[in-house]
Design a protein around this motif. Structure first.
Motif, PDB file in Angstrom:
ATOM      1  N   LEU A 159       0.888  -1.167   0.000  1.00  0.00           N
ATOM      2  CA  LEU A 159       0.000   0.000   0.000  1.00  0.00           C
ATOM      3  C   LEU A 159       0.920   1.210   0.000  1.00  0.00           C
ATOM      4  CD1 LEU A 159      -2.745   1.507   0.544  1.00  0.00           C
ATOM      5  CD2 LEU A 159      -2.399   1.028   2.986  1.00  0.00           C
ATOM      6  N   ASN A 160       0.756   2.090  -0.973  1.00  0.00           N
ATOM      7  CA  ASN A 160       1.626   3.269  -0.931  1.00  0.00           C
ATOM      8  C   ASN A 160       0.849   4.496  -0.509  1.00  0.00           C
ATOM      9  OD1 ASN A 160       0.477   4.529  -3.120  1.00  0.00           O
ATOM     10  ND2 ASN A 160       2.141   4.050  -4.543  1.00  0.00           N
ATOM     11  N   SER A 161       1.549   5.603  -0.394  1.00  0.00           N
ATOM     12  CA  SER A 161       0.932   6.785   0.219  1.00  0.00           C
ATOM     13  C   SER A 161      -0.191   7.390  -0.622  1.00  0.00           C
ATOM     14  CB  SER A 161       2.008   7.835   0.526  1.00  0.00           C
ATOM     15  OG  SER A 161       3.032   7.774  -0.420  1.00  0.00           O
ATOM     16  N   THR A 195      20.487   2.244   3.917  1.00  0.00           N
ATOM     17  CA  THR A 195      20.684   3.381   3.012  1.00  0.00           C
ATOM     18  C   THR A 195      20.817   2.889   1.574  1.00  0.00           C
ATOM     19  OG1 THR A 195      23.088   3.336   3.243  1.00  0.00           O
ATOM     20  CG2 THR A 195      21.883   4.703   4.808  1.00  0.00           C
ATOM     21  N   ALA A 196      20.323   3.724   0.666  1.00  0.00           N
ATOM     22  CA  ALA A 196      20.376   3.373  -0.750  1.00  0.00           C
ATOM     23  C   ALA A 196      21.438   4.205  -1.452  1.00  0.00           C
ATOM     24  CB  ALA A 196      19.025   3.629  -1.398  1.00  0.00           C
ATOM     25  N   GLN A 197      21.777   3.809  -2.650  1.00  0.00           N
ATOM     26  CA  GLN A 197      22.811   4.519  -3.403  1.00  0.00           C
ATOM     27  C   GLN A 197      22.360   5.914  -3.834  1.00  0.00           C
ATOM     28  OE1 GLN A 197      23.715   1.314  -6.146  1.00  0.00           O
ATOM     29  NE2 GLN A 197      25.485   0.707  -4.935  1.00  0.00           N
ATOM     30  N   ASP A 198      21.044   6.138  -3.871  1.00  0.00           N
ATOM     31  CA  ASP A 198      20.549   7.487  -4.203  1.00  0.00           C
ATOM     32  C   ASP A 198      20.338   8.337  -2.953  1.00  0.00           C
ATOM     33  OD1 ASP A 198      18.297   6.356  -3.061  1.00  0.00           O
ATOM     34  OD2 ASP A 198      16.963   6.752  -4.756  1.00  0.00           O
ATOM     35  N   GLY A 199      20.725   7.826  -1.779  1.00  0.00           N
ATOM     36  CA  GLY A 199      20.584   8.590  -0.540  1.00  0.00           C
ATOM     37  C   GLY A 199      19.321   8.273   0.248  1.00  0.00           C
ATOM     38  N   TYR A 200      18.418   7.536  -0.334  1.00  0.00           N
ATOM     39  CA  TYR A 200      17.191   7.153   0.375  1.00  0.00           C
ATOM     40  C   TYR A 200      17.577   6.323   1.592  1.00  0.00           C
ATOM     41  CZ  TYR A 200      12.147   6.101   0.613  1.00  0.00           C
ATOM     42  OH  TYR A 200      10.821   6.028   0.975  1.00  0.00           O
ATOM     43  N   LYS A 201      16.891   6.580   2.706  1.00  0.00           N
ATOM     44  CA  LYS A 201      17.280   5.891   3.939  1.00  0.00           C
ATOM     45  C   LYS A 201      16.062   5.576   4.788  1.00  0.00           C
ATOM     46  CE  LYS A 201      19.926   6.828   8.170  1.00  0.00           C
ATOM     47  NZ  LYS A 201      20.918   7.679   8.817  1.00  0.00           N
ATOM     48  N   PHE A 245      19.778  -5.200  -4.798  1.00  0.00           N
ATOM     49  CA  PHE A 245      19.034  -5.621  -3.609  1.00  0.00           C
ATOM     50  C   PHE A 245      17.968  -4.601  -3.224  1.00  0.00           C
ATOM     51  CE2 PHE A 245      23.507  -7.049  -3.051  1.00  0.00           C
ATOM     52  CZ  PHE A 245      23.295  -8.393  -3.273  1.00  0.00           C
ATOM     53  N   LYS A 246      16.829  -5.120  -2.753  1.00  0.00           N
ATOM     54  CA  LYS A 246      15.763  -4.236  -2.263  1.00  0.00           C
ATOM     55  C   LYS A 246      15.287  -4.721  -0.902  1.00  0.00           C
ATOM     56  CE  LYS A 246      12.532  -2.584  -5.127  1.00  0.00           C
ATOM     57  NZ  LYS A 246      11.312  -2.511  -5.971  1.00  0.00           N
ATOM     58  N   LEU A 247      15.161  -3.786   0.018  1.00  0.00           N
ATOM     59  CA  LEU A 247      14.596  -4.119   1.324  1.00  0.00           C
ATOM     60  C   LEU A 247      13.079  -4.110   1.192  1.00  0.00           C
ATOM     61  CD1 LEU A 247      15.717  -4.292   4.456  1.00  0.00           C
ATOM     62  CD2 LEU A 247      14.218  -2.301   4.611  1.00  0.00           C
ATOM     63  N   ASN A 258       3.058   0.512   3.722  1.00  0.00           N
ATOM     64  CA  ASN A 258       4.372  -0.137   3.835  1.00  0.00           C
ATOM     65  C   ASN A 258       5.301   0.124   2.660  1.00  0.00           C
ATOM     66  OD1 ASN A 258       2.521  -1.757   2.328  1.00  0.00           O
ATOM     67  ND2 ASN A 258       3.924  -3.492   2.498  1.00  0.00           N
ATOM     68  N   LYS A 259       4.743   0.491   1.503  1.00  0.00           N
ATOM     69  CA  LYS A 259       5.619   0.543   0.326  1.00  0.00           C
ATOM     70  C   LYS A 259       6.738   1.582   0.409  1.00  0.00           C
ATOM     71  CE  LYS A 259       5.572  -0.437  -4.569  1.00  0.00           C
ATOM     72  NZ  LYS A 259       4.973  -0.228  -5.873  1.00  0.00           N
ATOM     73  N   PRO A 260       6.469   2.765   0.972  1.00  0.00           N
ATOM     74  CA  PRO A 260       7.564   3.736   1.083  1.00  0.00           C
ATOM     75  C   PRO A 260       8.705   3.270   1.999  1.00  0.00           C
ATOM     76  CG  PRO A 260       5.440   4.836   1.294  1.00  0.00           C
ATOM     77  CD  PRO A 260       5.174   3.369   1.362  1.00  0.00           C
ATOM     78  N   GLN A 261       8.448   2.243   2.795  1.00  0.00           N
ATOM     79  CA  GLN A 261       9.516   1.731   3.676  1.00  0.00           C
ATOM     80  C   GLN A 261      10.485   0.807   2.944  1.00  0.00           C
ATOM     81  OE1 GLN A 261       7.552  -0.014   7.220  1.00  0.00           O
ATOM     82  NE2 GLN A 261       5.885   1.431   6.866  1.00  0.00           N
ATOM     83  N   TRP A 262      10.131   0.435   1.743  1.00  0.00           N
ATOM     84  CA  TRP A 262      11.046  -0.397   0.949  1.00  0.00           C
ATOM     85  C   TRP A 262      12.245   0.456   0.531  1.00  0.00           C
ATOM     86  CZ3 TRP A 262       7.288  -3.300  -2.943  1.00  0.00           C
ATOM     87  CH2 TRP A 262       6.357  -4.025  -2.185  1.00  0.00           C
ATOM     88  N   VAL A 263      13.389  -0.157   0.396  1.00  0.00           N
ATOM     89  CA  VAL A 263      14.585   0.579  -0.031  1.00  0.00           C
ATOM     90  C   VAL A 263      15.206  -0.127  -1.238  1.00  0.00           C
ATOM     91  CG1 VAL A 263      16.852   1.485   0.646  1.00  0.00           C
ATOM     92  CG2 VAL A 263      15.012   1.337   2.355  1.00  0.00           C
ATOM     93  N   SER A 264      15.161   0.550  -2.372  1.00  0.00           N
ATOM     94  CA  SER A 264      15.761  -0.002  -3.604  1.00  0.00           C
ATOM     95  C   SER A 264      17.259   0.282  -3.639  1.00  0.00           C
ATOM     96  CB  SER A 264      15.126   0.657  -4.827  1.00  0.00           C
ATOM     97  OG  SER A 264      13.734   0.551  -4.778  1.00  0.00           O
ATOM     98  N   ASP A 265      17.990  -0.526  -4.383  1.00  0.00           N
ATOM     99  CA  ASP A 265      19.436  -0.324  -4.598  1.00  0.00           C
ATOM    100  C   ASP A 265      20.173  -0.087  -3.283  1.00  0.00           C
ATOM    101  OD1 ASP A 265      18.862  -0.385  -7.365  1.00  0.00           O
ATOM    102  OD2 ASP A 265      18.424   1.767  -7.332  1.00  0.00           O
TER     103      ASP A 265
HETATM  104  N1  LIG Z   1      16.447   3.929  -3.105  1.00  0.00           N
HETATM  105  C1  LIG Z   1      15.151   4.301  -3.055  1.00  0.00           C
HETATM  106  N2  LIG Z   1      14.261   3.480  -2.556  1.00  0.00           N
HETATM  107  C2  LIG Z   1      12.964   3.834  -2.489  1.00  0.00           C
HETATM  108  C3  LIG Z   1      12.534   5.089  -2.963  1.00  0.00           C
HETATM  109  C4  LIG Z   1      13.514   5.956  -3.501  1.00  0.00           C
HETATM  110  O1  LIG Z   1      13.237   7.073  -3.934  1.00  0.00           O
HETATM  111  N3  LIG Z   1      14.805   5.523  -3.538  1.00  0.00           N
HETATM  112  N4  LIG Z   1      11.183   5.430  -2.911  1.00  0.00           N
HETATM  113  C5  LIG Z   1      10.316   4.699  -1.974  1.00  0.00           C
HETATM  114  C6  LIG Z   1       8.917   4.868  -2.256  1.00  0.00           C
HETATM  115  S1  LIG Z   1       8.247   6.380  -1.858  1.00  0.00           S
HETATM  116  C7  LIG Z   1       8.132   3.869  -2.762  1.00  0.00           C
HETATM  117  S2  LIG Z   1       6.464   4.033  -2.936  1.00  0.00           S
HETATM  118  C8  LIG Z   1       8.743   2.562  -3.158  1.00  0.00           C
HETATM  119  C9  LIG Z   1       8.420   2.194  -4.559  1.00  0.00           C
HETATM  120  O2  LIG Z   1       8.813   0.896  -4.716  1.00  0.00           O
HETATM  121  P1  LIG Z   1       9.103   0.275  -6.142  1.00  0.00           P
HETATM  122  O3  LIG Z   1      10.294   0.997  -6.684  1.00  0.00           O
HETATM  123  O4  LIG Z   1       9.370  -1.157  -5.887  1.00  0.00           O
HETATM  124  O5  LIG Z   1       7.873   0.496  -6.945  1.00  0.00           O
HETATM  125  O6  LIG Z   1      10.155   2.564  -3.049  1.00  0.00           O
HETATM  126  C10 LIG Z   1      10.656   3.195  -1.922  1.00  0.00           C
HETATM  127  N5  LIG Z   1      12.067   2.973  -1.933  1.00  0.00           N
END
Ligand SMILES: Nc1nc2c(c(=O)[nH]1)N[C@H]1C(S)=C(S)[C@@H](COP(=O)(O)O)O[C@H]1N2
Ligand SMILES: [Mo]
Length: 272
Positions: A159-161, A195-201, A245-247, A258-265
């Motif tokens: 569920l995203n925001s 933390t992600a490579q784009d700074g997302y944490k 890797f994705k958290l 919960n979706k914004p809590q995922w962390v890509s890269d």
């Molecule tokens: N590294 C990184 N992870 C991130 C984000 C991001 O901007 N950078 N955005 C978050 C947000 S706001 C959402 S909704 C989800 C989107 O997940 P998806 O890329 O699998 O669709 O990733 C989260 N993880």
């Protein structure tokens, strides 16, 4: 080697062809050409003794291969050593690096650069775990895949925001079990930052990371740990853009975005 000389000659002839109409520049060009020709000659000169040395070295070596059980063999070994000419080509290059720097060093530097690049790519694409752990880790995708005892695979509800929802299938390792069994997380740890490579944490408390029963509000039978996934909908992440890797986290309760809590890269997991 020949290629370099060819390029020098080609550049010289191109310059002559392109500039010959400008009479004022001819002497300048001629001077430049002479200098380049001189360079080629110097290089040629530098090559000659070395080109002769290589076959010499080879004949020494093959003589050395003969079953000579006398002092002669030692003498031969010593002469080979003192000339700096040994068995392999790498050693031969050491003998004339001053003369041959244009050729030998460019190859060596190129090789070194590609080695370093490769190492950096491996480091960039590894999962790093640091901080309050007994064992800092830098794990490759292959190493993670081998941790069969802590692999988790399942359909995570998200569920995203903006209120959009869906299910995505992920495969990865159980984060808490990874920290506990592989990194030996210290008892005083209170937070885990991802933390992600784009700074997302995203920061989680230890209790949140320990939790093994995140939910899917649409499926009462489902139960999830937090995982570090390398596969999404049966497809592995590409390593082209960063760490593969994705958290992934399920919901704490119904309505949990919960979706914004995922962390890509993922870049690093830091235990604090
Ligand atoms: N590294 C990184 N992870 C991130 C984000 C991001 O901007 N950078 N955005 C978050 C947000 S706001 C959402 S909704 C989800 C989107 O997940 P998806 O890329 O699998 O669709 O990733 C989260 N993880
Ligand atoms: Mo988002």
């Amino acid at each position: 080697m020949k290629k370099s000389i060819f390029i020098v000659l080609l550049a010289t002839s191109m310059c002559l062809a392109g500039c010959s109409s400008d009479a004022g520049k001819i002497s300048e060009i001629q001077a430049e050409e002479n200098r380049e020709t001189a360079t080629v000659e110097v290089v040629e000169e530098a090559r000659k003794p070395n080109e002769q040395k290589v076959p010499e070295a080879k004949s020494d070596v093959s003589a050395n291969d003969m079953p000579v059980e006398t002092d002669e063999k030692t003498a031969l070994d010593e002469s080979v050593k003192s000339e700096g000419v040994h068995w392999g080509n790498e050693d031969v290059t050491n003998d004339y690096e001053n003369n041959q720097s244009v050729f030998v060093d460019s190859n060596a530097v190129e090789k070194q650069e590609s080695d370093i690049e490769e190492e950096l790519i491996v480091a960039e694409n590894s999962l790093k775990i640091q901080g309050l752990v007994e064992t800092d880790l830098s794990l490759s995708l292959e190493e993670l895949k081998a941790m069969e005892d802590i692999i988790f695979e399942g359909d995570f509800y998200w569920l995203n925001s903006f209120g959009t929802t869906g299910h995505t299938h992920f495969k990865g390792v159980n984060l808490w079990k990874l920290l506990e069994t592989r990194a030996s997380i210290k008892s005083e740890a209170t937070f885990v930052s991802v933390t992600a490579q784009d700074g997302y944490k995203m920061q989680f408390t230890i209790d949140q990371v320990k939790k093994q029963d995140y939910i899917d509000e649409t499926n009462p039978d489902a139960s999830f740990p937090i995982i570090v996934a390398w596969e999404e909908n049966k497809e592995e992440y590409s390593t082209d853009k960063g760490a593969p890797f994705k958290l992934v986290v399920g919901q704490k309760e119904a309505g949990d975005t919960n979706k914004p809590q995922w962390v890509s890269d993922i870049d690093k997991i830091i235990v604090e």
